[in-house]
Design an enzyme around this catalytic site. Structure first.
Site, PDB file in Angstrom:
ATOM      1  N   ASP A 126       0.753  -1.172   0.008  1.00  0.00           N
ATOM      2  CA  ASP A 126      -0.122  -0.190  -0.221  1.00  0.00           C
ATOM      3  C   ASP A 126       0.753   1.004  -0.118  1.00  0.00           C
ATOM      4  O   ASP A 126       2.072   1.565   0.714  1.00  0.00           O
ATOM      5  CB  ASP A 126      -0.862  -0.248   0.701  1.00  0.00           C
TER       6      ASP A 126
ATOM      7  N   ASP B  58     -15.002  -3.044  -2.124  1.00  0.00           N
ATOM      8  CA  ASP B  58     -15.096  -2.806  -0.813  1.00  0.00           C
ATOM      9  C   ASP B  58     -16.320  -2.277   0.281  1.00  0.00           C
ATOM     10  O   ASP B  58     -16.423  -1.693   0.620  1.00  0.00           O
ATOM     11  CB  ASP B  58     -14.235  -1.458  -0.186  1.00  0.00           C
TER      12      ASP B  58
END
Length: 240
Positions: free
Chosen positions: A8, A129
């Site tokens: 990330d 998500d």
């Protein structure tokens, strides 16, 4: 089942967030390409990248870090975060990405997802998500009333390569994945499903593999950085 180590990216660094909160970022390194190489040297077959700044900005922000990773490794790489138009999709694929992940636009412009999957077959995934079963967009900052399974079913005939399902409440929390919800989604659609969020141990990976839903893969980040999960051991176990 494929294990996807996660990198990330925030401000050019490798970080992990806690439950998607940009203010709760732990920095694990300032050389994403070196981190990618270490994952590949351990035997991984794919890498999963997220441009966190890009997810909020709606455009690529950590492009230099992504390109450095692409130059450093020879395994396929998938990227999500800030990819919201055909020009950006095409540009990233031309630079060597194996797959782009479309999240916010899957909710706001599903026709774009369909077009991208048609123009770039096998190279477009959808990132779903969810917080409490409802899809969140724009870097998880905005919640919708859209049920994960309902949205996934909209893409059954679109030809997308995979669905990456993230339980936001589990992400970075080291509390284990939401196996029940992930398996339910995988059973509801014929699209390959990749589990994300909360994978914190070898037992978690085994449980996902053996849940009976035929999951395509699982993504792990913090557990690999913290040492709670040994990548080489995990890869060997999943192949066994």
């Amino acid at each position: 089942m494929i294990l996807y180590p996660a990198i990330d990216l925030k401000d050019g660094q490798c970080v992990r967030l806690l439950k998607g909160d940009m203010e709760k970022a732990t920095v694990f390194g300032d050389d994403p390409a070196a981190q990618a190489r270490s994952f590949v040297e351990a035997g991984c077959e794919w890498l999963h990248l997220v441009d966190l700044n890009g997810a909020f900005a709606g455009r690529p922000v950590n492009g230099a870090a992504v390109e450095a990773i692409l130059s450093a490794v020879n395994v396929p790489v998938q990227l999500g975060g800030g990819i919201r138009d055909m020009e950006t999709i095409g540009g990233w694929l031309e630079k060597g990405l194996a797959r782009v992940i479309l999240g916010t636009v899957a909710v706001e412009n599903p026709d774009l997802v369909r077009e991208a999957a048609r123009v770039f077959p096998g190279q477009v995934a959808v990132g779903l998500d969810a917080r409490n079963g409802k899809v969140a967009t724009r870097g998880w900052a905005e919640e919708t009333d859209v049920e994960v399974t309902d949205l996934a079913r909209q893409f059954e005939d679109a030809g997308i390569a995979a669905i990456i399902y993230t339980d936001i409440n589990r992400d970075g929390a080291m509390q284990g994945p939401n196996i029940e919800a992930t398996a339910a989604l995988a059973r509801a659609v014929s699209i390959p499903v990749i589990a994300s969020g909360g994978v914190s141990s070898l037992d978690d990976l085994i449980a996902l593999r053996d849940c009976g839903a035929g999951l395509n893969g699982a993504i792990s980040g913090r557990a690999l950085y913290d040492g709670a999960l040994d990548l080489a051991t995990a890869l060997s176990t999943l192949k066994g």
